[in-house]
Design an enzyme around this catalytic site. Structure first.
Site, PDB file in Angstrom:
ATOM      1  N   ASP A   7       0.881  -1.161   0.000  1.00 19.99           N
ATOM      2  CA  ASP A   7       0.000   0.000   0.000  1.00 19.99           C
ATOM      3  C   ASP A   7       0.931   1.227   0.000  1.00 19.99           C
ATOM      4  O   ASP A   7       2.116   1.113   0.324  1.00 19.99           O
ATOM      5  CB  ASP A   7      -0.869  -0.039   1.265  1.00 19.99           C
ATOM      6  N   ASP A  32      -0.146   5.059   0.984  1.00 17.76           N
ATOM      7  CA  ASP A  32      -0.386   6.033   2.048  1.00 17.76           C
ATOM      8  C   ASP A  32      -0.308   5.377   3.432  1.00 17.76           C
ATOM      9  O   ASP A  32      -1.114   4.514   3.752  1.00 17.76           O
ATOM     10  CB  ASP A  32      -1.780   6.674   1.873  1.00 17.76           C
ATOM     11  N   GLY A  42      -7.523   3.787   3.312  1.00 19.59           N
ATOM     12  CA  GLY A  42      -7.572   2.802   2.238  1.00 19.59           C
ATOM     13  C   GLY A  42      -8.826   2.847   1.382  1.00 19.59           C
ATOM     14  O   GLY A  42      -8.918   2.180   0.358  1.00 19.59           O
ATOM     15  N   ARG A  88     -11.846   7.874  -2.684  1.00 18.79           N
ATOM     16  CA  ARG A  88     -12.249   9.252  -2.380  1.00 18.79           C
ATOM     17  C   ARG A  88     -13.761   9.395  -2.164  1.00 18.79           C
ATOM     18  O   ARG A  88     -14.217   9.967  -1.180  1.00 18.79           O
ATOM     19  CB  ARG A  88     -11.783  10.164  -3.521  1.00 18.79           C
ATOM     20  N   SER A 118      -5.833   5.232  -3.997  1.00 23.78           N
ATOM     21  CA  SER A 118      -5.695   6.654  -4.313  1.00 23.78           C
ATOM     22  C   SER A 118      -5.474   6.897  -5.800  1.00 23.78           C
ATOM     23  O   SER A 118      -4.718   6.186  -6.454  1.00 23.78           O
ATOM     24  CB  SER A 118      -4.529   7.244  -3.535  1.00 23.78           C
ATOM     25  N   ASN A 137      -4.024   9.534  -6.683  1.00 20.25           N
ATOM     26  CA  ASN A 137      -2.807  10.354  -6.678  1.00 20.25           C
ATOM     27  C   ASN A 137      -1.544   9.513  -6.491  1.00 20.25           C
ATOM     28  O   ASN A 137      -0.458  10.063  -6.306  1.00 20.25           O
ATOM     29  CB  ASN A 137      -2.877  11.381  -5.537  1.00 20.25           C
ATOM     30  N   ASP A 197      -1.662  -0.492   6.045  1.00 19.81           N
ATOM     31  CA  ASP A 197      -1.918   0.189   7.320  1.00 19.81           C
ATOM     32  C   ASP A 197      -3.424   0.330   7.588  1.00 19.81           C
ATOM     33  O   ASP A 197      -3.806   0.897   8.607  1.00 19.81           O
ATOM     34  CB  ASP A 197      -1.284   1.591   7.327  1.00 19.81           C
TER      35      ASP A 197
HETATM   36  C1  G1P Z   1      -8.118   8.187  -1.445  1.00 20.09           C
HETATM   37  C2  G1P Z   1      -8.988   8.849  -0.363  1.00 20.09           C
HETATM   38  C3  G1P Z   1      -8.453   8.786   1.040  1.00 20.09           C
HETATM   39  C4  G1P Z   1      -7.836   7.430   1.326  1.00 20.09           C
HETATM   40  C5  G1P Z   1      -6.750   7.160   0.294  1.00 20.09           C
HETATM   41  C6  G1P Z   1      -6.094   5.804   0.584  1.00 20.09           C
HETATM   42  O1  G1P Z   1      -7.251   9.015  -2.090  1.00 20.09           O
HETATM   43  O2  G1P Z   1      -9.262  10.213  -0.640  1.00 20.09           O
HETATM   44  O3  G1P Z   1      -9.497   9.040   1.975  1.00 20.09           O
HETATM   45  O4  G1P Z   1      -7.324   7.388   2.638  1.00 20.09           O
HETATM   46  O5  G1P Z   1      -7.317   7.122  -0.981  1.00 20.09           O
HETATM   47  O6  G1P Z   1      -4.944   5.595  -0.107  1.00 20.09           O
HETATM   48  P1  G1P Z   1      -7.388   9.977  -3.391  1.00 20.09           P
HETATM   49  O7  G1P Z   1      -7.789   9.277  -4.641  1.00 20.09           O
HETATM   50  O8  G1P Z   1      -8.354  11.037  -2.988  1.00 20.09           O
HETATM   51  O9  G1P Z   1      -5.955  10.444  -3.436  1.00 20.09           O
HETATM   52 MG    MG Z   2      -2.746   3.164   3.544  1.00 20.59          MG
END
Ligand code: G1P
Ligand code: MG
Length: 226
Positions: free
Chosen positions: A11, A13, A48, A51, A115, A117, A169
């Site tokens: 993972d 984040d 995890g 969004r 995510s 991003n 996590d």
């Molecule tokens: C998304 C969510 C966020 C979550 C994360 C996990 O990311 O916004 O709440 O904790 O994934 O990796 P995003 O696509 O907004 O970057």
């Molecule tokens: Mg994570």
């Protein structure tokens, strides 16, 4: 080198980089603006989760599509401002060594994040090319706890799910790893990660010996957190 091809799927984040705290701060800022109560405990449920699902969980009701799009965009703008501060090599302690150790040990490495991003963050850290496969929220329809991200990563690595180890996590991430039929190491909160085969408090505590042990199915003895 492992005789059968084995994979380690990370993972992003909260495991590779301290960006989980950025997600929390960005959600918190949005929640404050909307007058919704939100704290670190409530944030645990968002770890995890993609969004849209994160926003709906934070709000507790569906505010309609226009508002959903506006609020998701607002949160992402706050998040991206914080991501700007990430510099090359800003991984969590021990991550660099672990990736090098696993690569030289012959493991296939993947990154799987809900995510959208994820590639941006990997680029900022300068570690995109370390991974043999990268799967993120842009190329999957279901986020964790669905196993789609991990199964896609295993497929791209050419490794059987049962020969993959997920490092996570998030409670939703451990659930996704288990649903994918993979081995799991949880990083962080032992209560949230109770279903993981092995739990550590920091990524730095993981080494290739632990990875080999968990992949062999010989680690149900409990938590290593402390
Ligand atoms: C998304 C969510 C966020 C979550 C994360 C996990 O990311 O916004 O709440 O904790 O994934 O990796 P995003 O696509 O907004 O970057
Ligand atoms: Mg994570």
């Amino acid at each position: 080198m492992p005789e059968i091809k084995q994979g380690v799927i990370f993972d992003l984040d909260g495991v590779i980089v301290d960006s989980a705290v950025f997600h929390y701060r960005a959600w918190k800022k949005l929640a404050d603006e909307l007058g919704i109560s939100f704290n670190e405990q409530a944030n645990e449920k968002l770890r995890g989760i993609p969004r849209r699902e994160s926003l709906l969980a934070l709000m507790g009701f569906n505010p309609g599509e226009d508002k959903i799009l506006e609020y998701m965009d607002r949160k992402n703008t706050y998040y991206l401002e914080m991501v700007e501060t990430i510099k090359t090599g800003d991984m969590l302690p021990g991550v660099d060594n672990l990736l090098v150790e696993l690569k030289s040990g012959g493991f296939k490495l993947a990154l799987a994040s809900s995510s959208k991003n994820a590639r941006l963050v990997l680029g900022k850290l300068g570690i995109t090319t370390v991974f043999d496969a990268i799967v993120d929220g842009n190329e999957t329809t279901k986020g964790k706890p669905d196993p789609e991200l991990f199964l896609k990563a295993a497929h791209e690595l050419g490794v059987l799910p049962s020969s993959c180890l997920v490092v996570e996590d998030a409670e939703s991430g451990i659930a996704a790893g288990i649903a994918a039929g993979m081995h799991t190491i949880g990083v962080g909160n032992p209560q949230a990660l109770a279903r993981a085969e092995c739990i550590v408090s920091r990524t730095a505590q993981i080494d290739s010996a632990m990875v080999i042990k968990v992949l062999s199915g010989d680690s149900h003895s409990g938590s290593d957190a402390g």
